[in-house]
Design a protein around this motif. Structure first.
Motif, mmCIF file in Angstrom:
data_model
loop_
_atom_site.group_PDB
_atom_site.id
_atom_site.type_symbol
_atom_site.label_atom_id
_atom_site.label_comp_id
_atom_site.label_asym_id
_atom_site.label_seq_id
_atom_site.Cartn_x
_atom_site.Cartn_y
_atom_site.Cartn_z
ATOM 1 N N ARG A 71 83.746 59.669 47.905
ATOM 2 C CA ARG A 71 82.414 60.591 47.781
ATOM 3 C C ARG A 71 81.153 59.693 48.082
ATOM 4 N N SER A 72 81.171 58.497 47.919
ATOM 5 C CA SER A 72 79.939 57.400 48.016
ATOM 6 C C SER A 72 80.308 56.795 49.274
ATOM 7 N N THR A 73 81.240 56.933 50.200
ATOM 8 C CA THR A 73 81.470 56.255 51.498
ATOM 9 C C THR A 73 80.478 56.275 52.532
ATOM 10 N N ARG A 74 79.896 55.577 52.966
ATOM 11 C CA ARG A 74 79.057 55.704 54.166
ATOM 12 C C ARG A 74 79.571 56.657 55.505
ATOM 13 N N GLY A 75 78.981 57.749 55.634
ATOM 14 C CA GLY A 75 79.245 58.609 56.733
ATOM 15 C C GLY A 75 80.096 59.752 56.363
ATOM 16 N N VAL A 76 80.341 59.893 54.777
ATOM 17 C CA VAL A 76 81.004 61.049 54.340
ATOM 18 C C VAL A 76 79.868 61.833 53.544
ATOM 19 N N SER A 77 80.062 63.176 53.869
ATOM 20 C CA SER A 77 79.125 64.395 53.479
ATOM 21 C C SER A 77 79.713 64.835 52.248
ATOM 22 N N ARG A 78 81.178 65.007 52.177
ATOM 23 C CA ARG A 78 81.667 65.879 51.147
ATOM 24 C C ARG A 78 83.006 65.983 51.319
ATOM 25 N N LEU A 79 83.566 66.240 50.123
ATOM 26 C CA LEU A 79 85.232 66.683 50.164
ATOM 27 C C LEU A 79 85.314 68.104 50.491
ATOM 28 N N VAL A 80 86.009 68.721 51.259
ATOM 29 C CA VAL A 80 86.241 70.129 51.755
ATOM 30 C C VAL A 80 87.045 70.693 50.457
ATOM 31 N N CYS A 81 86.443 71.600 49.729
ATOM 32 C CA CYS A 81 87.231 72.216 48.546
ATOM 33 C C CYS A 81 87.155 73.656 48.748
ATOM 34 N N PHE A 82 88.098 74.264 47.934
ATOM 35 C CA PHE A 82 88.289 75.672 47.823
ATOM 36 C C PHE A 82 88.020 75.994 46.237
#
Length: 163
Positions: A71-82
């Motif tokens: 979650r805190s990685t550079r370039g990552v916005s968010r995890l795709v969740c349902f």
């Protein structure tokens, strides 16, 4: 171990991929290859097949790496969740995408009917209409010669799009 989806920041798929892999995560970013006209001729470019998305493989249980660093990685916005559950992608889907990765056909830089100019050889400077590609490097063009249209086969690298 399951494949999950990550939504990246705009145009930062490669940054997210590199940073996640440096943290030891198994990731996959499917790309599409295409031809583009550059000043040096035709070049092969690559772009994400699914812009702003990449796959990550994360296990479950006590031994698995957690979601926190992702979650805190550079370039990552968010995890795709349902709902509250991270979206899972089937192994068969990722395997099929990997099989196609090397075989994704490059798209021709020209389309039927495009106006082009020849920039090499005895036809240098002549305008033509692009007809179709023949194989990986050759094209058929329509040139007006002696007051009649003539089909000519030529290397695509010697063509430049007009306009």
């Amino acid at each position: 171990m399951n494949w999950h989806l990550i939504h990246t920041k705009p145009r930062q798929e490669q940054i997210a991929l590199t940073n996640l892999q440096q943290q030891g995560y198994e990731c996959y970013l499917p790309v599409r290859r295409y031809e583009a006209q550059a000043s040096s001729g035709l070049v092969i470019m690559a772009e994400p097949l699914f812009p702003r998305y990449l796959f990550i493989r994360i296990g479950s249980g006590n031994q698995a790496k957690g979601w926190g660093p992702v979650r805190s990685t550079r370039g990552v916005s968010r995890l795709v969740c349902f709902g509250n559950d991270p979206a899972k992608a089937d192994d068969k889907l990722v395997d099929a995408l990997r099989l196609c990765d090397g075989r994704i056909q490059s798209l021709p830089a020209f389309s039927h009917g495009d106006r082009v100019v020849v920039d090499y050889g005895p036809l240098n400077g002549l305008e033509a209409l692009y007809q179709t590609h023949e194989g990986e490097k050759r094209a058929m063009i329509l040139i007006e010669m002696l007051s009649r249209p003539t089909i000519v086969r030529i290397d695509r690298q010697h063509l430049r799009k007009i306009g």
